[in-house]
Every structure is written in C-alpha cells, then in structure tokens.
Design an enzyme around this catalytic site. Structure first.
Site, PDB file in Angstrom:
ATOM      1  N   GLY A 123      53.670  33.907  65.604  1.00 41.59           N
ATOM      2  CA  GLY A 123      55.092  34.171  65.347  1.00 41.59           C
ATOM      3  C   GLY A 123      55.259  35.071  64.150  1.00 41.59           C
ATOM      4  O   GLY A 123      54.350  35.196  63.325  1.00 41.59           O
ATOM      5  N   PRO A 124      56.434  35.693  64.034  1.00 43.08           N
ATOM      6  CA  PRO A 124      56.672  36.594  62.898  1.00 43.08           C
ATOM      7  C   PRO A 124      56.610  35.841  61.575  1.00 43.08           C
ATOM      8  O   PRO A 124      56.781  34.609  61.566  1.00 43.08           O
ATOM      9  CB  PRO A 124      58.099  37.112  63.133  1.00 43.08           C
ATOM     10  CG  PRO A 124      58.489  36.687  64.502  1.00 43.08           C
ATOM     11  CD  PRO A 124      57.606  35.565  64.898  1.00 43.08           C
ATOM     12  N   THR A 146      58.671  32.284  60.002  1.00 44.27           N
ATOM     13  CA  THR A 146      59.280  31.463  61.049  1.00 44.27           C
ATOM     14  C   THR A 146      58.794  30.013  60.990  1.00 44.27           C
ATOM     15  O   THR A 146      59.100  29.223  61.877  1.00 44.27           O
ATOM     16  CB  THR A 146      59.003  32.049  62.451  1.00 44.27           C
ATOM     17  OG1 THR A 146      57.632  32.405  62.526  1.00 44.27           O
ATOM     18  CG2 THR A 146      59.860  33.247  62.720  1.00 44.27           C
ATOM     19  N   GLY A 147      58.022  29.686  59.987  1.00 40.33           N
ATOM     20  CA  GLY A 147      57.684  28.279  59.777  1.00 40.33           C
ATOM     21  C   GLY A 147      56.312  27.864  60.258  1.00 40.33           C
ATOM     22  O   GLY A 147      56.080  26.677  60.518  1.00 40.33           O
ATOM     23  N   LYS A 148      55.361  28.809  60.329  1.00 37.70           N
ATOM     24  CA  LYS A 148      54.020  28.439  60.799  1.00 37.70           C
ATOM     25  C   LYS A 148      53.361  27.497  59.797  1.00 37.70           C
ATOM     26  O   LYS A 148      52.830  26.457  60.166  1.00 37.70           O
ATOM     27  CB  LYS A 148      53.177  29.708  61.013  1.00 37.70           C
ATOM     28  CG  LYS A 148      53.762  30.622  62.084  1.00 37.70           C
ATOM     29  CD  LYS A 148      52.887  31.803  62.388  1.00 37.70           C
ATOM     30  CE  LYS A 148      52.877  32.851  61.295  1.00 37.70           C
ATOM     31  NZ  LYS A 148      54.175  33.496  61.053  1.00 37.70           N
ATOM     32  N   GLU A 193      86.844  51.852  56.028  1.00 42.50           N
ATOM     33  CA  GLU A 193      86.401  50.497  56.393  1.00 42.50           C
ATOM     34  C   GLU A 193      87.525  49.719  57.064  1.00 42.50           C
ATOM     35  O   GLU A 193      87.292  48.989  58.032  1.00 42.50           O
ATOM     36  CB  GLU A 193      85.883  49.736  55.158  1.00 42.50           C
ATOM     37  CG  GLU A 193      84.651  50.338  54.497  1.00 42.50           C
ATOM     38  CD  GLU A 193      83.500  50.620  55.454  1.00 42.50           C
ATOM     39  OE1 GLU A 193      83.334  49.897  56.454  1.00 42.50           O
ATOM     40  OE2 GLU A 193      82.767  51.602  55.207  1.00 42.50           O
TER      41      GLU A 193
END
Ligand code: ADP
Length: 652
Positions: A234-235, A238-240, A460
């Site tokens: 995973g990127p 992401t919580g690995k 804007e």
C-alpha cells in the site's frame, strides 16, 4: 575454586584445548633452547676480556668517572683494557692495571659515530700504550629500568592490538546490528486493530494470523501450515506499520521493526550476519512479529551477471531471509510482516508458499473513513469541537491517514504558536490548505496591490457562485490568501466519492472553472493572466469530454482515444477542437447569465473576501444562497486522480 573447576570441566569437555596447550608449550620450549644455543655459540667466539665485561657489567657501570680521568690514566700507562659498548655510542668501560673498574660516557657521540670526540684520543693511546680496546654487548640499564622497558615492549603492542580488536568488535556489532535490532525490540505494543481506521479486509486477513499466533498448538495438532510471512502492500502512510504493530498487540506478541536498508552494510557479508542475528532475536522473543518495512529495498533479486558486488550481497541477504523463514518450526511462533509500496519489485521466490504468501492490500481511506480519522485525531488534541469533520473529509480526497494525522498535528502546533487555548476549525482548515497547496501563506501577499486584491476577490467569488449555482459541488471554503503557487483558492467538494461523473456535473465543472475569469470580465471589464491555469484545465476537460467520455455530438459512440493513430487525421483533430470550443462557449454563456443574475451576491462575497480574506461555514452558505440540483441524462467514468484534480480550483 568454582572458576577453576569450571575451567577444568570445559577443558575436559573440549579435547582440542589440551592439544592446543601442548603445542604452545612445545613452541615455547623450542624457542628457549634455540636462544640458549645461539648465546653459547656467540660467546665461544669472544675473547676472555670481552666475556669478563659482559658477565657482570654492573661492576663497571656502578663506578661512573669523567673522560679526563680516563685520558689521564691512559697517558700514565695505568689502563689495562677499554671496552666500547655496542649499540650505546659513547659508553666506555675500562679496567686499570691495579684492577680498578670504572666507566665513562664520552660526550658528543651520536648513533652516526664518535668522530672528533675524546674517544679518538683513547684510540690513539690504545695504539701507543698497548692496552686492549674491545667492543662488548652490555646493557647499561638498571634492572628495574630493564624490567620496565620489557613490560612496555610487551604491553604497548598488546594495547594497540586490543584497541584495534575492540574497535573491530564494536564495528562488527554495529554492522551486524545485534544491538540495533535489540534496541528496536519494543514492549508488547498496546495497539489494537480498532486503533486503525478502515482497511477492514486487511484486518480480516491479519485476524487469521492473530488466531494462529494466539494458539499455534491447535493448528499444529491438525497439521495446518503455520502462516510465516505477510506482505502488506500500500502507499506510504496507509497504516502498514500501524497494522503490523496492532497484529503484535492483538496477539500479545513482541514487535521488532527494521527497514530494508537496515540489512545493507559497509562490510561484505555483514548484511547476512544481520539477518541471522535478527531472526535469532525474533525466535528468542517469540511470540514475535518481525516487521520489515520497505522490503523492496532488499526484495528485488538481480539475475545473471547484471549488477556488481552490492547486488550479489543483496541476493545473499534475500536468500538468507528465505532460508531463515524456511527454517521456521511450526511452534516457533514468529511471523514476518513485510511492507512495500512497490509490489512489482518483490522477488517471485519471496512470494512462494511458506514465505510471504499472504498478500494484504491497504488503500487510501474512503470519505466516511476520513471523517472518522479526523474525529480520532482531533479527539487526541484539545479541540473546541467547531470542526465539521464531514466537510474536512470531503476536502481531503486522496489523502492518507498519515496525512490527516499530520494535518491535525500541524493545526495543533499553529494553535500553540498563536497562544490559542484550543484547536479550532480554522486551524485545521489552514493546515489542510498548507498540505494541499504545499506551503504556508506566501510572501507574495505583501506584494499584491489593492487592484489585484479586488480582482482576486471577484475571481474567487465568481468560481464559488458558478460552482454553487450550477450544482458542480459543495463550496467549502473561499480564500484570497496566497499559498504555494496559488493566489486564491475556491474549495469545491462533491459530497460523494462516486467514481462516476454525470454529464451535467462535468458541464457544471466546466462552467465553474471559467467562473473566475467571467466574473473579472463582468465587473472589471478585463481579464488577467491569473486565469491561464483555469483555461488550461477547462480546455483539457472539454477535450476529454468530446474525445473520450462519449459526450460528443459529432463522434457519438466513437471514442477518439480508441481510433488508431494512422486514422487520426487533421479533420478529426479539428472536429474535436471545434466541439470542445463549443462546450467552453456554452459554459461561458452559462457563467454570464448566472453572474449577471447573481451580481448582488458576487459583490457581497467579493467585499467580504476583501475584508476577511477567508470565507467558510454558515457565513459562506448564507452568501451563496439556496439552490436545487438539475436532473442529469448521461453517465461517464473518470479516474480518481482526475476527481481530485477537480476538487478545487486555484488561481495562479
Ligand atoms: P505506513 O507504514 O503505511 O507508511 P504508518 O503505519 O507508519 O504508515 O502510518 C503513519 C501514521 O499514520 C501512523 O502512526 C498513524 O498515526 C497514522 N495512521 C496510518 N494509518 C492509520 C489508520 N488506518 N488509522 C489511524 N491512523 C493511521
């Protein structure tokens, strides 16, 4: 006594020790015998005078005289023998005819020689008077001096060798990383799967590993293969790492974390030693989760002859990791969790059964998950509760949990810097702007003239009003504070993460992109270079709508993207551009009608922006007014990245 007994026991246990001791004794005895023989042979060649001097030189050395006394005695014919000490220039021992023994040190003698010193005179007298002049091997040092020198000669090389040995040992330890790995052995982490938001599939997979780690025997009894390796893909952010820790926490296991670069070492072979040491540490601390982050650092094996020594070292490291994993016993209760963002860089051999055979994919959080992440992290700081986490989640499409944690942390830091009592919604929104636009409020702000500020405010406000009234999305925040590359920003969100974009939604977005430029034209009667990015992105979208999304009247169901290059003639290109231009002109017309109708709102909003620089929340909603959405006919799919690109417009 016990030490001695232990020593004897060890010696008995190891038959090589007596053999080594005996060999050493033989060598020492042989050396002593040889030295004795050499001395005897050398003495047999010396004259009796020389031997007498060498036998007890202390008798002469204890009686130090000056050189003039020796010369006087020589002149008077009283000298019997004179001995010059070899290796000690200027040291002279002499015996008088009456038996008196003395020594002198001739000044001026150097290692090169004694030419021009009083020794010349003694040599002359020796020839004239006929007394013996011999060279002798004597040592002028006293016994204690001799002992000291001996000790110095033995100890200094020992000190050098010991220092080198210790240095090498420390270096090897650092390289093999036993200490390093041990220091990464954390307490059993208290983190649980519930602490990680989202990624439910990954949690379900890791739950199976947890079930094994908590009770391996029930699996072994049934002959089930133990899980050994989990590959988290995973990127970044992401919580690995978090999930690997949570696995350890849930399984009440120890946790060791290293990353791929940990194994690369300066010394050839040290990387392999590190792998061994690490797995040993993991086994000794079982149950244990061994986490290897960025495993692609070692996971790509080179083939054939490509690469040099470093590559072959990498191969050896991977092989060692695999050998260690293959060597796991079912009851070892060590699970290796490896993480990567580059799945393709993982060697096939690592994915075989019994190795990293469980693949767990982690993705970026969904809209509701982002809202929960904001809730979680805002709950950890002292927040005033004013933040609308659902709106924050809408504004942060594509960001990872780590980004969100970072945003809240930045918000809390800036609140602290300002001396605020609590973290407010504004702090968080500003932190999001910084994250998305890549910078703090820029110095350009001081360079803006009042005229430019007015232009920015209308620009804007134009984006916001068109976006809102065409139903392009939810206008979350409008600002004319320059940040990063942007001079002003209108944040628009979709309120959903539906991957499909309906035709009228895209038509509305097209109008919204042109809204800024049209507002400038309407109010100030001129346009500026600031609209160039808007025009570029609107053109890209219009061409995409005509060319690939199936919204073209000329091409109908034909996708220009699907036409082979050789058939793509200038007429097709011209047709695409013509039709895209029509789309843009239609969007422009929509803008003009809407802006004229909503001129009062446009003026109010621009004035408010000039005063406050930022508009958001209820105040912004009030200014935009209530509108309903128009029903839509067509559907098309566009990528998520594109959706993110559309999420807000910025003016450069
Ligand atoms: P990775 O290993 O994928 O690069 P990490 O696990 O190191 O990402 O995540 C970095 C930080 O982001 C964590 O310390 C945590 O604060 C936060 N984080 C990541 N994923 C989650 C999640 N699913 N839920 C809550 N916080 C998360």
């Amino acid at each position: 006594m016990t030490v001695l007994k232990k020593l004897i026991k060890r010696v008995r246990a190891n038959s090589r020790v007596p053999v080594a001791v005996l060999s050493l004794l033989f060598v020492v005895a042989g050396f002593a015998l040889l030295t004795q023989e050499a001395t005897r042979e050398s003495n047999s060649r010396k004259s009796p005078e020389m031997l007498e001097f060498e036998k007890s030189p202390d008798t002469w050395l204890a009686n130090q005289r000056n050189v003039s006394e020796l010369i006087k005695a020589a002149d008077a014919g009283q000298v019997a023998t004179v001995a010059l000490a070899n290796g000690h220039p200027g040291l002279v021992l002499y015996t008088l005819r009456n038996g008196a023994k003395a020594s002198v040190t001739v000044p001026g003698c150097t290692v090169i020689g004694c030419a021009g010193t009083a020794l010349d005179k003694i040599a002359e007298r020796s020839a004239a008077q006929g007394f013996a002049l011999v060279g002798v091997d004597v040592d002028p040092r006293t016994r204690s001096q001799h002992l000291l020198d001996l000790l110095g000669a033995i100890v200094s090389p020992l000190i050098i060798i010991a220092t080198m040995g210790i240095g090498f040992f420390v270096l090897m330890r650092l390289q093999t990383g036993v200490g390093g790995a041990a220091s990464t052995l954390s307490e059993r982490p208290g983190i649980k799967f519930d602490d990680a938001i989202g990624n439910d599939e990954a949690k379900a997979a890791l739950n199976r590993v947890k079930a094994f780690m908590s009770d391996p025997s029930s699996y072994v009894k049934l002959g089930a293969a133990a899980p050994r390796g989990v590959l988290l893909v995973g990127p970044p952010g992401t919580g690995k790492t978090l999930l690997a820790k949570a696995l350890a926490g849930e399984s009440k296991a120890n946790f060791i974390a290293v990353d791929g670069s940990y194994f690369t070492a300066t010394y050839y072979g040290a990387g392999v030693a590190k792998v061994k040491a690490l797995f040993k540490l993991a086994r000794n601390n079982a149950p244990c989760v061994l986490f290897i982050d960025e495993v692609d650092g070692i996971g790509k094996r080179s083939r054939g002859n490509e690469g040099g020594g470093a590559e072959s070292e990498m191969n050896r490291i991977i092989n060692r990791v695999l050998v260690e994993m293959d060597g796991f016993e079912a009851m070892d209760n060590v699970v290796v969790v490896a993480a990567t963002n580059h799945e393709n860089n993982i060697d096939e051999a690592m994915r075989r059964p019994g190795r990293f055979d469980m693949l767990v994919r982690l993705g970026k959080p969904t809209l509701p998950e982002r809202a929960r992440l904001f809730d979680l992290y805002l709950g950890k700081v002292t927040a005033d509760g004013s933040a609308d986490t659902a709106a924050l989640a809408r504004m942060t499409t594509g960001l990872t949990p780590a980004d969100i944690a970072n945003i809240v942390n930045k918000a809390a830091s800036s609140a602290a810097e300002q001396g605020a009592a609590k973290v407010t919604s504004d702090h968080v929104l500003r932190a999001i702007e910084t994250q998305l636009l890549g910078g703090e409020i820029s110095r350009v702000k001081d360079l803006l003239t009042e005229g430019t500020r007015v232009r920015l405010a209308y620009h804007e406000a134009g984006h916001a009003i068109i976006g809102h009234w065409t139903g392009a999305g939810l206008v979350e925040r409008v600002t004319i504070e320059p940040r990063g590359q942007a001079l002003g920003v209108t944040y628009m969100t979709r309120g959903t993460e539906d991957p499909l974009y309906k035709q009228n939604e895209l038509v509305s977005r097209l109008a919204m992109m042109l809204g800024g430029r049209e507002a400038e034209l309407l109010v100030l009667d001129s346009v500026s270079s600031g609209a160039s990015d808007d025009l570029k992105r609107a053109s890209e979208l219009a061409i995409e709508m005509v060319g690939s999304l199936g919204f073209s009247e000329t091409f109908g169901l034909l996708s220009v993207g699907g036409i082979p290059k050789e058939l793509l003639g200038p007429d097709i290109q011209a047709a695409v551009l013509r039709e895209a231009r029509v789309l843009l002109e239609q969007a422009q017309a929509t803008c003009r009608t809407l802006l004229s109708a909503q001129r009062a709102r446009l003026d109010t909003m621009a004035q408010a922006l000039l005063t406050c620089e930022v508009l958001q929340g209820a105040e912004l909603k009030e200014m935009l007014g209530e509108v309903g959405r128009v029903p839509v006919p067509h559907v098309a799919a566009i990528g998520r990245d594109q959706a993110l690109a559309l999420a807000f417009t910025r003016r450069v």
